[in-house]
Enzyme design. Structure first.
Site, short mmCIF file in Angstrom:
data_model
loop_
_atom_site.label_atom_id
_atom_site.label_comp_id
_atom_site.label_asym_id
_atom_site.label_seq_id
_atom_site.Cartn_x
_atom_site.Cartn_y
_atom_site.Cartn_z
N LYS A 199 -2.05 12.40 -6.22
CA LYS A 199 -1.83 11.42 -5.15
C LYS A 199 -2.34 10.08 -5.65
O LYS A 199 -3.54 9.89 -5.85
CB LYS A 199 -2.56 11.84 -3.88
CG LYS A 199 -2.33 10.89 -2.70
CD LYS A 199 -3.05 11.39 -1.46
CE LYS A 199 -2.84 10.49 -0.27
NZ LYS A 199 -3.53 10.98 0.94
N LYS A 252 2.76 12.44 -5.36
CA LYS A 252 2.93 11.46 -4.28
C LYS A 252 2.47 10.09 -4.77
O LYS A 252 1.34 9.97 -5.24
CB LYS A 252 2.11 11.89 -3.06
CG LYS A 252 2.19 10.92 -1.88
CD LYS A 252 1.26 11.36 -0.75
CE LYS A 252 1.34 10.35 0.40
NZ LYS A 252 0.44 10.70 1.51
#
Length: 338
Positions: A199, A252
């Site tokens: 992330k 992500k």
């Protein structure tokens, strides 16, 4: 007519829709898609998020109607995010551990009404903290180990409510191992973990924070989220999460990080989930609303690129529209009467 002496004419494989379809290397399917849902306490709520055109905050009664519609056209999975009133937020995000918060109620209600639907719950503190950080924030720093301890309890609670998969999105060290141990000790050995393994500290999360009314009050998230310049670090994070017991890994954002998806796919046998984040979605929608791009074509292409890079499944705010388009595309050809 001029005819060149060409043995190879790749255009022969593109001459009709039927020919193109049988050699298409990557296909977007309804089962590839995970719908992110913003849940809010109350009833009769369907609030459009200004910075995310076509995306809404939902109360449970209203989202149930939408789920009923979407399940008939192929929806297989959802991931839940809570919109928490400001008066329920505090420094430690304690309301995240409350068994009657909107996430817990949402898991129970959705699994009761749609038992075949895969329900994924996000595990993080940022919707619940006054700081807007993903963990316990003290002296301008997010405390790793104490935050991890809290996530373990939240994951067990979500599993008790019926979540099929828990998804820790905090990027704390060791959280997958702790969550797996806690759930196993409590008997939830079949509850999966989708880890937000890579992330990034991206500039593309702004509309999501608008949706949750969760904004940083001080500091930033670069001490725990990843540097956008790094890819080897992402592979290390995926490897560590796999070793700690993750059942799936996530990259992500997705569209700006296709190279990371490719490398993650090459380096793990686990499913790789990609998140087309709010900023990616909102940029596409802004261009579409100005008439600069065709909405259906560009959204389909953006998702196809993510899948082509190696994603097993894609979290996308465009899921309801894409399901409709795929259902339309699946209609049989009209045939002339012979």
């Amino acid at each position: 007519m001029i005819r060149l002496p060409l043995l190879k004419r790749p255009r022969r494989n593109r001459k009709s829709a039927a020919v193109r379809s049988i050699i298409q290397e990557t296909q977007l399917c309804s089962s590839d898609l995970i719908w992110p849902i913003f849940l809010k306490d109350g009833s009769g709520i369907r609030e459009e998020i200004k910075s995310m055109p076509g995306v809404y905050r939902w109360s449970l009664d209203m989202v149930s109607k939408e789920l009923e519609r979407l399940c008939t056209i192929g929806l297989k999975a959802v991931i839940l995010f809570p919109v928490i009133d400001a008066n329920k937020k505090e420094q430690f995000g304690s309301y995240a551990s409350h068994p009657y918060n909107i996430v817990c109620k949402g898991i129970q209600a959705i699994k009761k009404s749609f038992p075949e639907l895969c329900v994924i719950s996000d595990i993080a503190l940022d919707p619940f903290t006054t700081s807007g950080h993903d963990g316990i924030f003290h002296n301008n720093y997010v405390i790793n180990d104490e935050s991890v301890r809290v996530y373990g309890g939240i994951a067990v609670m979500h599993a008790e409510m019926g979540a099929d998969i828990v998804a820790p999105s905090d990027m704390m060290d060791g959280r997958v191992k702790h969550i797996r141990e806690q759930m196993d000790q409590m008997g939830f050995v079949n509850t999966g973990i989708l880890s937000y393994s890579a992330k990034y500290a991206s500039a593309l999360y702004g509309p999501f924070r608008d949706a949750l009314s969760s904004h940083l009050q001080s500091g930033d998230k670069r001490t725990y989220q990843m540097d956008p310049a790094n890819v080897q670090e992402a592979l290390l994070e995926c490897q560590l999460d796999e070793e700690e017991g993750a059942d799936m890994v996530m990259i992500k954002p997705a569209g700006f990080y296709l190279d990371v998806i490719v490398k993650a796919r090459e380096n793990t046998h686990l499913p790789v989930v990609a998140y087309q984040v709010s900023g990616e979605f909102s940029m596409i929608m802004a261009a579409c609303l100005h008439g600069w791009l065709n909405k259906e074509s560009v959204i389909k292409e953006s998702l196809l690129a993510i899948k082509r890079a190696g994603a097993t499944a894609i979290i996308s705010y465009a899921t309801p529209w894409v399901l409709e388009w795929l259902a339309k595309d699946a209609l049989p050809f009209e045939r002339s009467v012979l």
